[in-house]
Design an enzyme around this catalytic site. Structure first.
Site, PDB file in Angstrom:
ATOM      1  N   LEU A  78      -3.107  -3.418  -4.417  1.00 24.96           N
ATOM      2  CA  LEU A  78      -4.426  -4.072  -4.526  1.00 24.96           C
ATOM      3  C   LEU A  78      -5.391  -3.208  -5.329  1.00 24.96           C
ATOM      4  O   LEU A  78      -6.044  -3.688  -6.257  1.00 24.96           O
ATOM      5  CB  LEU A  78      -5.014  -4.241  -3.119  1.00 24.96           C
ATOM      6  CG  LEU A  78      -4.802  -5.549  -2.379  1.00 24.96           C
ATOM      7  CD1 LEU A  78      -5.563  -5.504  -1.060  1.00 24.96           C
ATOM      8  CD2 LEU A  78      -5.277  -6.724  -3.232  1.00 24.96           C
ATOM      9  N   ALA A  79      -5.496  -1.946  -4.966  1.00 22.63           N
ATOM     10  CA  ALA A  79      -6.449  -1.040  -5.613  1.00 22.63           C
ATOM     11  C   ALA A  79      -6.138  -0.913  -7.108  1.00 22.63           C
ATOM     12  O   ALA A  79      -7.035  -0.959  -7.945  1.00 22.63           O
ATOM     13  CB  ALA A  79      -6.430   0.334  -4.949  1.00 22.63           C
ATOM     14  N   ASP A 119     -14.654   1.811   8.431  1.00 23.58           N
ATOM     15  CA  ASP A 119     -15.185   1.791   7.069  1.00 23.58           C
ATOM     16  C   ASP A 119     -15.683   3.204   6.792  1.00 23.58           C
ATOM     17  O   ASP A 119     -16.657   3.657   7.404  1.00 23.58           O
ATOM     18  CB  ASP A 119     -16.326   0.766   6.979  1.00 23.58           C
ATOM     19  CG  ASP A 119     -16.947   0.728   5.586  1.00 23.58           C
ATOM     20  OD1 ASP A 119     -16.788   1.697   4.820  1.00 23.58           O
ATOM     21  OD2 ASP A 119     -17.614  -0.271   5.277  1.00 23.58           O
ATOM     22  N   VAL A 120     -15.024   3.904   5.880  1.00 26.62           N
ATOM     23  CA  VAL A 120     -15.335   5.332   5.689  1.00 26.62           C
ATOM     24  C   VAL A 120     -16.666   5.578   4.977  1.00 26.62           C
ATOM     25  O   VAL A 120     -17.043   6.727   4.778  1.00 26.62           O
ATOM     26  CB  VAL A 120     -14.190   6.089   4.955  1.00 26.62           C
ATOM     27  CG1 VAL A 120     -12.933   6.123   5.799  1.00 26.62           C
ATOM     28  CG2 VAL A 120     -13.933   5.507   3.575  1.00 26.62           C
ATOM     29  N   ARG A 167       2.074  -0.950  -8.232  1.00 23.35           N
ATOM     30  CA  ARG A 167       1.330  -2.226  -8.151  1.00 23.35           C
ATOM     31  C   ARG A 167       0.792  -2.446  -6.746  1.00 23.35           C
ATOM     32  O   ARG A 167       1.503  -2.910  -5.864  1.00 23.35           O
ATOM     33  CB  ARG A 167       2.248  -3.395  -8.516  1.00 23.35           C
ATOM     34  CG  ARG A 167       2.582  -3.461  -9.962  1.00 23.35           C
ATOM     35  CD  ARG A 167       3.071  -4.872 -10.315  1.00 23.35           C
ATOM     36  NE  ARG A 167       3.346  -4.971 -11.720  1.00 23.35           N
ATOM     37  CZ  ARG A 167       4.570  -4.993 -12.239  1.00 23.35           C
ATOM     38  NH1 ARG A 167       5.619  -4.934 -11.461  1.00 23.35           N
ATOM     39  NH2 ARG A 167       4.732  -5.081 -13.538  1.00 23.35           N
ATOM     40  N   TYR A 203      -9.588   3.889 -16.677  1.00 16.25           N
ATOM     41  CA  TYR A 203      -9.603   4.494 -15.334  1.00 16.25           C
ATOM     42  C   TYR A 203     -10.969   5.141 -15.069  1.00 16.25           C
ATOM     43  O   TYR A 203     -11.427   5.233 -13.936  1.00 16.25           O
ATOM     44  CB  TYR A 203      -8.463   5.513 -15.221  1.00 16.25           C
ATOM     45  CG  TYR A 203      -8.103   5.869 -13.789  1.00 16.25           C
ATOM     46  CD1 TYR A 203      -7.636   4.904 -12.910  1.00 16.25           C
ATOM     47  CD2 TYR A 203      -8.212   7.182 -13.324  1.00 16.25           C
ATOM     48  CE1 TYR A 203      -7.305   5.227 -11.604  1.00 16.25           C
ATOM     49  CE2 TYR A 203      -7.868   7.515 -12.021  1.00 16.25           C
ATOM     50  CZ  TYR A 203      -7.413   6.531 -11.174  1.00 16.25           C
ATOM     51  OH  TYR A 203      -7.082   6.857  -9.885  1.00 16.25           O
ATOM     52  N   SER A 249       0.825  -1.214   0.000  1.00 13.30           N
ATOM     53  CA  SER A 249       0.000   0.000   0.000  1.00 13.30           C
ATOM     54  C   SER A 249       0.858   1.263   0.000  1.00 13.30           C
ATOM     55  O   SER A 249       1.891   1.323   0.703  1.00 13.30           O
ATOM     56  CB  SER A 249      -0.873   0.054   1.257  1.00 13.30           C
ATOM     57  OG  SER A 249      -1.816  -0.968   1.282  1.00 13.30           O
ATOM     58  N   ILE A 250       0.396   2.280  -0.712  1.00 11.07           N
ATOM     59  CA  ILE A 250       1.068   3.585  -0.650  1.00 11.07           C
ATOM     60  C   ILE A 250       1.052   4.069   0.803  1.00 11.07           C
ATOM     61  O   ILE A 250       2.032   4.663   1.282  1.00 11.07           O
ATOM     62  CB  ILE A 250       0.376   4.584  -1.606  1.00 11.07           C
ATOM     63  CG1 ILE A 250       0.634   4.161  -3.062  1.00 11.07           C
ATOM     64  CG2 ILE A 250       0.886   6.013  -1.363  1.00 11.07           C
ATOM     65  CD1 ILE A 250      -0.078   4.985  -4.117  1.00 11.07           C
ATOM     66  N   LYS A 260     -11.257  11.338  -8.971  1.00  6.25           N
ATOM     67  CA  LYS A 260     -10.007  12.015  -8.594  1.00  6.25           C
ATOM     68  C   LYS A 260     -10.072  13.516  -8.916  1.00  6.25           C
ATOM     69  O   LYS A 260      -9.494  14.337  -8.194  1.00  6.25           O
ATOM     70  CB  LYS A 260      -8.803  11.376  -9.294  1.00  6.25           C
ATOM     71  CG  LYS A 260      -8.473   9.958  -8.818  1.00  6.25           C
ATOM     72  CD  LYS A 260      -8.209   9.860  -7.335  1.00  6.25           C
ATOM     73  CE  LYS A 260      -7.604   8.523  -6.920  1.00  6.25           C
ATOM     74  NZ  LYS A 260      -7.603   8.330  -5.463  1.00  6.25           N
TER      75      LYS A 260
HETATM   76  P1  NAD Z   1      -4.388  -0.087  -1.590  1.00 10.11           P
HETATM   77  O1  NAD Z   1      -5.376  -1.098  -2.102  1.00 10.11           O
HETATM   78  O2  NAD Z   1      -3.213  -0.580  -0.865  1.00 10.11           O
HETATM   79  O3  NAD Z   1      -5.119   1.033  -0.721  1.00 10.11           O
HETATM   80  C1  NAD Z   1      -6.465   1.407  -0.920  1.00 10.11           C
HETATM   81  C2  NAD Z   1      -7.064   1.429   0.459  1.00 10.11           C
HETATM   82  O4  NAD Z   1      -8.420   1.910   0.433  1.00 10.11           O
HETATM   83  C3  NAD Z   1      -7.111   0.026   1.099  1.00 10.11           C
HETATM   84  O5  NAD Z   1      -6.422   0.041   2.331  1.00 10.11           O
HETATM   85  C4  NAD Z   1      -8.578  -0.211   1.297  1.00 10.11           C
HETATM   86  O6  NAD Z   1      -8.865  -0.997   2.445  1.00 10.11           O
HETATM   87  C5  NAD Z   1      -9.064   1.226   1.471  1.00 10.11           C
HETATM   88  N1  NAD Z   1     -10.527   1.312   1.383  1.00 10.11           N
HETATM   89  C6  NAD Z   1     -11.330   0.951   0.348  1.00 10.11           C
HETATM   90  N2  NAD Z   1     -12.630   1.102   0.715  1.00 10.11           N
HETATM   91  C7  NAD Z   1     -12.618   1.574   1.994  1.00 10.11           C
HETATM   92  C8  NAD Z   1     -13.633   1.890   2.927  1.00 10.11           C
HETATM   93  N3  NAD Z   1     -14.939   1.781   2.626  1.00 10.11           N
HETATM   94  N4  NAD Z   1     -13.275   2.330   4.167  1.00 10.11           N
HETATM   95  C9  NAD Z   1     -11.963   2.454   4.495  1.00 10.11           C
HETATM   96  N5  NAD Z   1     -10.963   2.153   3.650  1.00 10.11           N
HETATM   97  C10 NAD Z   1     -11.292   1.707   2.418  1.00 10.11           C
HETATM   98  O7  NAD Z   1      -3.956   0.715  -2.908  1.00 10.11           O
HETATM   99  P2  NAD Z   1      -3.123   2.084  -3.079  1.00 10.11           P
HETATM  100  O8  NAD Z   1      -2.750   2.084  -4.507  1.00 10.11           O
HETATM  101  O9  NAD Z   1      -2.093   2.200  -2.036  1.00 10.11           O
HETATM  102  O10 NAD Z   1      -4.258   3.190  -2.902  1.00 10.11           O
HETATM  103  C11 NAD Z   1      -4.138   4.284  -2.019  1.00 10.11           C
HETATM  104  C12 NAD Z   1      -4.566   5.570  -2.704  1.00 10.11           C
HETATM  105  O11 NAD Z   1      -3.594   5.898  -3.692  1.00 10.11           O
HETATM  106  C13 NAD Z   1      -5.904   5.497  -3.434  1.00 10.11           C
HETATM  107  O12 NAD Z   1      -6.604   6.704  -3.278  1.00 10.11           O
HETATM  108  C14 NAD Z   1      -5.480   5.335  -4.884  1.00 10.11           C
HETATM  109  O13 NAD Z   1      -6.473   5.755  -5.782  1.00 10.11           O
HETATM  110  C15 NAD Z   1      -4.266   6.248  -4.875  1.00 10.11           C
HETATM  111  N6  NAD Z   1      -3.364   6.087  -6.014  1.00 10.11           N
HETATM  112  C16 NAD Z   1      -2.881   4.855  -6.354  1.00 10.11           C
HETATM  113  C17 NAD Z   1      -2.046   4.721  -7.450  1.00 10.11           C
HETATM  114  C18 NAD Z   1      -1.543   3.359  -7.854  1.00 10.11           C
HETATM  115  O14 NAD Z   1      -1.135   3.201  -9.005  1.00 10.11           O
HETATM  116  N7  NAD Z   1      -1.514   2.392  -6.977  1.00 10.11           N
HETATM  117  C19 NAD Z   1      -1.659   5.851  -8.190  1.00 10.11           C
HETATM  118  C20 NAD Z   1      -2.143   7.113  -7.815  1.00 10.11           C
HETATM  119  C21 NAD Z   1      -2.998   7.209  -6.726  1.00 10.11           C
END
Ligand code: NAD
Length: 265
Positions: free
Chosen positions: A194-195, A64-65, A192, A155, A19-20, A162
């Site tokens: 989960l999301a 859970d947001v 890379r 996307y 996760s980021i 976004k």
């Molecule tokens: P990730 O899957 O690790 O994180 C996404 C998180 O959102 C997860 O921890 C998940 O549990 C949480 N989430 C989803 N529904 C939820 C809910 N109802 N309540 C609480 N939490 C909830 O993936 P990531 O890529 O680290 O995503 C983090 C952020 O970074 C996201 O906003 C994503 O859009 C953004 N982002 C990701 C990328 C990428 O390529 N991975 C690029 C730019 C931006």
């Protein structure tokens, strides 16, 4: 002395070590912040608790947001535990898989609402819930992607979400400014996680990104962590309402290099 010594940071959106949010948590810990962690639901607890232990976080709470009650409850618990907090990180996004492929016009009403609720409104709701316990000099941070500004195939709904998230960042910056609290977003290149795997064709997008970006490299969660330290520490005092790109320069390119077209002719 670390850049975040004396600051308390609450990170929302940790799912696993890809996760980021994990890159950000580790960087904050390295810079001396006291950390609190919030995760979405029971299924993630097994993964999240050991990570929280690695950074000495003793505040680890489910939220859970999509639930106003759960947001209010986590803010109340944080108040009891920490008194005040300095930093809130919103690293949360969600859209149904159906909404992340094909034509954007096929987005369903329910899918549109869901993505906007979890990926955008939750940032606003967390900001409101934590506003009373945010310390002056603090910061709110969210994560966005360039698909908000330009069309990234598949996307779709997340691009629209976004765009709304980035606008929300600017409106929140206005709200929180007088309180001495800054609100910014990191626009990250593809990572890379989960999301990300939910976006159709992500693997190709990830590879093509490195070919087109001026730096010819993909970014890492550590890069996001270091940028987050800047945006959430006093290093960026008076920087607010900004969308800060961590993308090897991808967003400045109008098209790929000419030699990248050649093998396609
Ligand atoms: P990730 O899957 O690790 O994180 C996404 C998180 O959102 C997860 O921890 C998940 O549990 C949480 N989430 C989803 N529904 C939820 C809910 N109802 N309540 C609480 N939490 C909830 O993936 P990531 O890529 O680290 O995503 C983090 C952020 O970074 C996201 O906003 C994503 O859009 C953004 N982002 C990701 C990328 C990428 O390529 N991975 C690029 C730019 C931006």
């Amino acid at each position: 002395m670390g850049l975040m010594e004396g600051k308390t940071a609450l990170v929302f959106g940790l799912a696993n070590d890809k996760s980021i949010a994990w890159g950000i948590t580790q960087a904050f810990h390295r810079e001396g912040a006291k950390i609190g962690i919030s995760y979405a639901g029971e299924m993630l607890e097994k993964r999240v608790r050991p990570l929280a232990a690695e950074v000495g976080a003793d505040f680890v709470e489910q939220c859970d947001v999509s639930s106003d009650e759960q947001i209010a409850a986590v803010a109340e618990k944080a108040k009891k535990h920490f008194g005040q907090v300095d930093v809130i990180v919103h690293s949360i996004g969600f859209a149904n898989k159906d909404e992340l492929q094909g034509n954007f016009y096929d987005t369903s009403r329910a899918g549109f609402h869901l993505a906007m609720d979890i990926s955008v409104f939750s940032f606003v709701a967390l900001a409101k819930a934590f506003q009373p316990i945010m310390r002056r000099g603090g910061a709110l941070l969210t994560l966005t992607y360039y698909g908000s500004v330009k069309v990234a195939p598949n996307y779709n709904m997340m691009g629209v979400a976004k765009a709304a998230l980035e606008a929300s960042t600017r409106y929140l910056a206005r709200d929180f400014g007088p309180q001495g609290i800054r609100v910014n977003a990191i626009s990250a290149g593809p990572v890379r996680t989960l999301a990300a795997m939910g976006v159709s064709g992500f693997r190709d997008m990830h590879r093509n990104f490195a070919e087109m970006a001026p730096m010819r490299e993909n970014i890492t969660i550590e890069d996001c962590g270091n940028a987050a330290v800047y945006l959430c520490s006093d290093m960026s005092a008076h920087v607010t309402g900004e969308i800060h790109y961590v993308d090897s320069g991808f967003n400045v390119m109008a098209m790929p290099e000419p030699d990248q077209f050649k093998d396609k002719e």
